[in-house]
Every structure is written in C-alpha cells, then in structure tokens.
Write an enzyme that holds these catalytic residues in place. Structure first.
Site, PDB file in Angstrom:
ATOM      1  N   HIS A 123       0.860  -1.176   0.000  1.00 39.61           N
ATOM      2  CA  HIS A 123       0.000   0.000   0.000  1.00 39.61           C
ATOM      3  C   HIS A 123       0.904   1.235   0.000  1.00 39.61           C
ATOM      4  O   HIS A 123       1.955   1.238   0.639  1.00 39.61           O
ATOM      5  CB  HIS A 123      -0.875  -0.025   1.259  1.00 39.61           C
ATOM      6  CG  HIS A 123      -1.978   0.969   1.272  1.00 39.61           C
ATOM      7  ND1 HIS A 123      -1.765   2.302   1.517  1.00 39.61           N
ATOM      8  CD2 HIS A 123      -3.317   0.828   1.084  1.00 39.61           C
ATOM      9  CE1 HIS A 123      -2.918   2.941   1.480  1.00 39.61           C
ATOM     10  NE2 HIS A 123      -3.881   2.069   1.214  1.00 39.61           N
ATOM     11  N   ARG A 133      -5.369  11.317  -0.506  1.00 40.32           N
ATOM     12  CA  ARG A 133      -4.961  11.787  -1.827  1.00 40.32           C
ATOM     13  C   ARG A 133      -6.174  12.110  -2.685  1.00 40.32           C
ATOM     14  O   ARG A 133      -6.164  13.060  -3.474  1.00 40.32           O
ATOM     15  CB  ARG A 133      -4.089  10.739  -2.525  1.00 40.32           C
ATOM     16  CG  ARG A 133      -2.852  10.362  -1.744  1.00 40.32           C
ATOM     17  CD  ARG A 133      -1.768   9.693  -2.567  1.00 40.32           C
ATOM     18  NE  ARG A 133      -2.240   8.796  -3.588  1.00 40.32           N
ATOM     19  CZ  ARG A 133      -2.498   7.493  -3.424  1.00 40.32           C
ATOM     20  NH1 ARG A 133      -2.341   6.945  -2.215  1.00 40.32           N
ATOM     21  NH2 ARG A 133      -2.902   6.747  -4.413  1.00 40.32           N
TER      22      ARG A 133
END
Length: 584
Positions: free
Chosen positions: A239, A259
C-alpha cells in the site's frame, strides 16, 4: 523438555483460522450436518478480517446497470497482469452477488439505497461502482455477522490454540497438533479433513499493515511441511501510505482517500514529486505506481528523517478535513499529537497483502494433500500480480463456503480414518526441541528479519539485494536452535513466537526464491535490474519442499482462458482512470 501428554479432540472437519474464511467454511460444514471445530491463535472478535475497511465487491448493477460479472472478471484478470487463475476469478465474479446479499441478510447491514437495494461505490481500478460497504468498517461488520451465525449453529471456536503441525500419513491429512497459548497444554485434533484459513505473511516486513503476531506465514509453513506447493509468492502488494511513527504501529494504513481529497506528496526538497512518475494523474495515480514513487524517493535519499515522504492536506480547511477524513484526523492526533490541518503527515509504503499462497483447486479449494483444503489470503491464484480493492472480502466468503462444501463431501465419502502415532510423536518432538535455555531471544530476531525483508525484498528489488537477504535469513535460521524459550502454566508466549519465527523464515525464503526467478517487473513485483514486463513470461512460480526440507522452485504455464473468456477479454484495456475512486 520432553512432553508427550496431550488432550484429544475428534471432529469431522477441523478449520484452522477464525477469520472470515474460516468462519464461512465452518458454517457450511455445520449446515451439511457434520461436526466442525475452529481453532484460532488470536481473539475471534479481533481476527485480521476486521482491518478490511473499504468494502466487498459484487457486480449487482444497483447504480451502474452496465455492470456484469463479465466486467468484474475483466477488471480482476487484467489488473492481475494476466497471471491469475481464470477459473478462480470467474467463480468469484459469478458468485459474489448472491453471497454478498446473503451476508447482508445475516447481519452485515451494508449501506442501502432509498429503494432498499445495496448501495455501491467505486473502488480503485474497477470500471463500475460494485463495492458494497458498511461505513469504513466492512470487514468488522462481516466478521460480526459470521460470528453471530456460527453462534446460532453452536460451532465451537477455540481462539487460544496455536497449531504447530499438520498430522500427515501417506499424503493424507488427518488432523493437527496445537498448544494452548495461555497454559501450553497440547491437543491432538483428529479429523477427516482440515481447512487452512490462516492469512498471509505481510508482517514479515518492517512496515506492515498487519498487527503484531498475525500474518507471520504460519499457514505457508504448515502447508509446505505437509507436502503442498505455493504459487506466486513473489507477489506481495504494498500500500502506498502507512504511518512511520510511532514504531509500535509503523505501517498502519493512511487511507488513500487523503490523496483523493487533494493530499499532495512532497519530498525533503519540497518537491511535489509525482510529476516525475505520473505527470497526468499525479497523486491520483494507481496504487502500485504511487507505492513505487514513494519508495524510490525514500531509498534515493529524498525522504524524511524518519524514512517516509510528506503527505500534505493542510492547504484544505480544518472543517473540510474533519468532515471528509475524520478517522485519519483522529488517528494522527492520538498517535502523534499531530494536527494534519496544520502540518503534513509522514507516510511510507507498507506491506499490505499476500497475493500468492497455497496452490489449490479453484473449485474445491483442495490441495495436493488428501483431506487438506485452504481458503482466504493463505490460498493463491485469485489476484495474480496485483489485487483489486474489495476482492479480498469477496474471496473469503465465496471460497470459504466452497472449501466447507468440498471438505464435507470428502468427509462423507471416506470409508476409514487414517491415524499415525509416529506423526503425533514427531509433532511432540518438534515442540519439545524448542523448550530450552539459550543465548538468543526471539523478538530481536523477528525485528532483524523484518528489517532484512524491507531492505532486500521491498517495493523494488534486484538480484544482489535478494541474494543478500537470503544469506542473512539463513544466518537467522541457524540461530533458531539457540533461542531461549521458557514456558510455565501461565505464559507460553516464547513458544508461540519461536513458531512464528520459524514460519516467517521459511515464508521469507519462498518469497525471495520466487522473486529471483521472475526476472521482470510485473504488477506488485518490481525489479530495478529487470524494469520491464516480459510478455514472453507466461508462467507462475511454484515453491515446494523436498525430503531434506530444502525449497525447490519450478515454473508452470499459465492457465488457459476459455474461449468465452477470451472473447470478453479481447481488445479490453486495464481500467486506469481512478480519479474519484481512491478508497481502501
């Protein structure tokens, strides 16, 4: 210390692992009229399943009517870079709609639309909205529903048992040896069939989304020792963003939604570096590309002093952050006393999911050992070289059910039960040999292994690093016989830890051997000395163990697509537009 005393438990099917896959297997076995017992080494309410936050995939078409099981197949197969087992992927895509509805009725309580149908949202590289969810705690809601069902069926769950060995005679599994993690009391479990649902091995890396004492590769160890093969062990998903501090929670996930809501990735030079890796999508690039970018910045010296990169959302208002990212806001405030509305976070890639695992028949989940089955993250074949978010929860209920059905059929068909006092005696010996005084301690060696795997077999690797890592692992392995292990009637943590380490060392070696064999970069497997995908590499890597306990590697041709699946794949490209789809 020579102990040969043990309790004996007898059941039709023994399930090892009390997470989602194990519970779903046991439920199906009990429904068939057979006796089943579940063993687990951590509390049943806190299995690793609870960490799966984002959702579970099913091509229901509740919001996007165009969605079909065929499109789910396409997304999964292509995102896995073409090395997943087509039949296993097809089974998941076809069967997830009915089983997702079933687990919702059992009490998972997924979010609903106004018309009463299950709500669905985007998730990573899926073309359509097909992810059903319960807030940001879907895994927990599924586990609770399965535990409730198991309780109604009166399925016994012993979640304080560490399984050290599968009992094998004539390539047939007839049970397992375990010890009680509190009292050290041993039990021999005799069964017609055994199902491994023990999870993966991502805790082997220094930065990992797995918690202490879970996902240490014990299922892979048990399977290899029993005579099974492992597939795709080089395929470990990282990840892009895990916490770097404090050390006790290093690797804890920082949701990709940061994000998605406008978070910027910045190196120690103040540079927004994603422009060098994906100038079009920047921070909204795919998971593997962002992980590679973050890792590259860190290892090339442009990271933070704590070994991360900066993730900055502070240009957004505090009100916006608290509304959109409440859990992350609290997570950093509680763990670091950091207000992310004022200061950037530090993040680094974190080992997140084992995509390889035990080689199984995709329909029955049977292994090459008679009477032994495997389901969930411990089994390979579904994800190929990259896992789509939301497929792992679908995997545990679909293939957990199938393993339960197949093991029940196997149990009902056999005419007699094999037993072997020799196998039981060997299992005792393999526990006894560790209980002694010594000069080494387990925890420091575990930490050393995690550092080695992070440095030598991390997001980006090469031949020299992999060989260095393998050599260092063999040095740790040589110290096993000199580890200090003390137990009493109140505590036997040392004993559990040394078995964890033994499993981890073997799993680490299997991963490195497979990574050396695959001389290309494909999906989650990235090599700096072979930077491109080799279209001629149409194989899976298999790991087995010989009679001298040495690991062997072989390559097998990829499974062929059926003609009908070839037609639906033809001319289709991977779904790379993930803007607005960033979720765990």
């Amino acid at each position: 210390m020579q102990v040969t005393n043990h309790l004996t438990q007898i059941t039709n099917v023994l399930v090892i692992g009390c997470g989602g896959a194990g519970l779903r297997s046991a439920i199906e076995i009990k429904k068939s009229g057979l006796d089943v017992i579940i063993l687990g080494k951590r509390p049943k309410t806190d299995a690793h399943t609870v960490l799966a936050a984002g959702g579970i995939n099913a091509a229901l078409g509740n919001l996007d009517k165009e969605d079909t099981w065929e499109q789910h197949f396409i997304d999964t197969y292509l995102e896995g870079y073409g090395i997943g087992d087509p039949l296993k992927i097809e089974i998941m895509a076809r069967e997830s709609p009915s089983l997702v509805k079933e687990i919702d009725k059992w009490g998972a309580n997924f979010a609903k639309l106004k018309n009463g149908e299950l709500d669905q949202r985007f998730f990573g590289a899926h073309k359509y909205r097909r992810t059903c969810y319960s807030g940001d705690f879907t895994g927990l809601s599924i586990l609770r529903a399965l535990l409730k069902k198991a309780d109604l069926l009166k399925i016994p769950i012993f979640d304080n048992q560490y399984v050290t060995e599968l009992l094998i005679r004539e390539n047939t599994c007839f049970g397992a040896m375990s010890f009680n993690t509190s009292s050290s009391e041993r039990t021999v479990h005799l069964a017609d069939a055994v199902i491994l649902c023990t999870g993966g091995h991502t805790r082997l890396w220094k930065k990992s989304s797995s918690r202490k004492n879970e996902n240490t590769g014990d299922g892979y160890y048990l399977a290899l020792k029993a005579g099974c093969e492992l597939i795709d062990m080089e395929m470990v998903q990282f990840h892009p963003s895990g916490m770097v501090l404090p050390e006790e929670i290093e690797g804890m996930l920082v949701t990709e939604a940061v994000r998605g809501e406008g978070g910027k990735l910045i190196n120690n030079k103040g540079e927004r570096f994603m422009k060098n890796y994906d100038p079009l999508r920047m921070e909204l690039s795919t998971r593997d590309k962002v992980a590679i970018a973050n890792y590259t910045e860190i290892i090339e010296g442009r990271g933070t002093k704590n070994g991360g990169v900066f993730l900055d959302i502070s240009h957004k208002s505090k009100e916006y952050i608290v509304e959109k990212l409440p859990n992350i806001y609290r997570q950093f405030l509680e763990a670091q006393m950091l207000d992310i509305s004022k200061s950037p976070m530090e993040v680094a890639p974190t080992a997140h999911y084992s995509m390889g695992g035990i080689l199984v028949n995709p329909e029955t989940l049977s292994t090459s050992v008679n009477g032994l089955f495997a389901a969930g993250e411990v089994a390979g074949g579904l994800h190929g070289a990259n896992r789509l978010g939301g497929n792992s929860l679908a995997e545990i209920i679909i293939f957990g059910k199938r393993a339960g059905i197949a093991s029940s059929i196997y149990s009902k068909k056999i005419n007699h039960q094999l037993r072997s006092q020799k196998a039981i005696s060997v299992a005792h010996t393999n526990i006894n040999k560790f209980i002694k005084s010594g000069d080494e301690l387990v925890r420091p060696l575990q930490h050393e292994l995690r550092l080695i795997m992070w440095k030598c077999c991390g997001v980006i690797k090469n031949k020299n690093l992999l060989l260095e890592g393998f050599s260092k692992i063999e040095i740790i392995e040589s110290k096993l016989k000199n580890i200090d292990v003390r137990i009493d009637k109140y505590n036997c943590e040392d004993l559990a830890l040394i078995f964890d380490l033994q499993s981890s060392l073997l799993s680490a070696k299997a991963t490195i051997i497979s990574a050396l064999e695959r001389e290309e970069s494909r999906g989650a497997h990235q090599r700096s000395d072979f930077t491109n995908l080799n279209s001629k590499f149409k194989f899976n890597c298999l790991i087995s163990m010989d009679e001298n306990n040495n690991l062997k590697i072989s390559k097998v041709p990829l499974k062929e697509l059926k003609d009908t699946l070839k037609k639906i794949i033809a001319g289709v490209k991977k779904e790379d537009n993930i803007s607005g789809k960033l979720l765990e």
